[in-house]
Motif scaffolding. Sequence first.
Motif, PDB file in Angstrom:
ATOM      1  N   SER A   2      -9.044  12.979   5.977  1.00  0.00           N
ATOM      2  CA  SER A   2      -7.946  12.680   6.878  1.00  0.00           C
ATOM      3  C   SER A   2      -6.742  12.180   6.094  1.00  0.00           C
ATOM      4  CB  SER A   2      -8.388  11.646   7.913  1.00  0.00           C
ATOM      5  OG  SER A   2      -8.564  10.394   7.296  1.00  0.00           O
ATOM      6  N   LYS A   3      -5.660  12.098   6.789  1.00  0.00           N
ATOM      7  CA  LYS A   3      -4.411  11.681   6.161  1.00  0.00           C
ATOM      8  C   LYS A   3      -4.499  10.241   5.668  1.00  0.00           C
ATOM      9  CE  LYS A   3       0.496  11.854   7.052  1.00  0.00           C
ATOM     10  NZ  LYS A   3       1.548  12.155   8.012  1.00  0.00           N
ATOM     11  N   PHE A  10      -4.490   7.547  -2.957  1.00  0.00           N
ATOM     12  CA  PHE A  10      -3.318   7.496  -3.827  1.00  0.00           C
ATOM     13  C   PHE A  10      -2.860   6.047  -4.074  1.00  0.00           C
ATOM     14  CE2 PHE A  10      -2.741  12.024  -2.760  1.00  0.00           C
ATOM     15  CZ  PHE A  10      -2.638  12.503  -4.063  1.00  0.00           C
ATOM     16  N   GLU A  11      -3.057   5.167  -3.108  1.00  0.00           N
ATOM     17  CA  GLU A  11      -2.705   3.766  -3.309  1.00  0.00           C
ATOM     18  C   GLU A  11      -3.605   3.127  -4.366  1.00  0.00           C
ATOM     19  OE1 GLU A  11      -2.849   1.769   0.458  1.00  0.00           O
ATOM     20  OE2 GLU A  11      -1.118   2.865   1.213  1.00  0.00           O
ATOM     21  N   LYS A  12      -4.888   3.465  -4.358  1.00  0.00           N
ATOM     22  CA  LYS A  12      -5.832   2.916  -5.337  1.00  0.00           C
ATOM     23  C   LYS A  12      -5.521   3.433  -6.742  1.00  0.00           C
ATOM     24  CE  LYS A  12      -9.853   2.460  -2.356  1.00  0.00           C
ATOM     25  NZ  LYS A  12     -11.195   2.984  -2.068  1.00  0.00           N
ATOM     26  N   LEU A  13      -5.136   4.726  -6.831  1.00  0.00           N
ATOM     27  CA  LEU A  13      -4.913   5.351  -8.134  1.00  0.00           C
ATOM     28  C   LEU A  13      -3.468   5.233  -8.622  1.00  0.00           C
ATOM     29  CD1 LEU A  13      -6.954   8.631  -7.640  1.00  0.00           C
ATOM     30  CD2 LEU A  13      -7.630   6.609  -8.938  1.00  0.00           C
TER      31      LEU A  13
END
Length: 186
Positions: A2-3, A10-13
Amino acid sequence: MSKDNLERLFEKLQNDFDFEEPKNGHQERFLEKLSQNNEVVTLHQKKTNWWKPLSIAASIAIICLLGIQVFNTRPSIKEQVVEIAPEISKTEFYFASLIEEQVQQLKDEKSPETAKLVDDTLQRLEKLELNYQNLEKELVSGGNSKMLLNAMITNFQTRIDLLREVLTNIENIKNLKSYNDENITI
């Protein structure tokens, strides 16, 4: 996925992404290490596609050839005759229409009694038409134009005379038949 899951990923990476460029000569060092393992490595160079320019060139060549054929056609025998003797086209049109009219009349008069006469006349007309076409070819090839033009006109006149004579004979046959039918008594 899901979105929301993608955004969390992407926030973690976000701080782990490597934005630095490799040092100069990185590719050569990498290839050297690979070649030390006795493996053959080739760089995948961009291939030039020759089929597109060749297909365009072939299309242009075909279009040019077709254009040359369309614009470089030789005039027909009739057109060449008209160039040599323009007055012959008017004469030919007049005689041809007259002959066509009489041929149609001849075909309309065909009956069991006159069938052989009509068929024979049509064959003679075909021979005269072939003779006329030969005269046209001779005129185009540079023959004596006055003599050939006279022969062409004579050919038309011969056809007209033949048709008139045959139509007169058919009329006589019809009259003779009706006369014989009237004299028969029962």
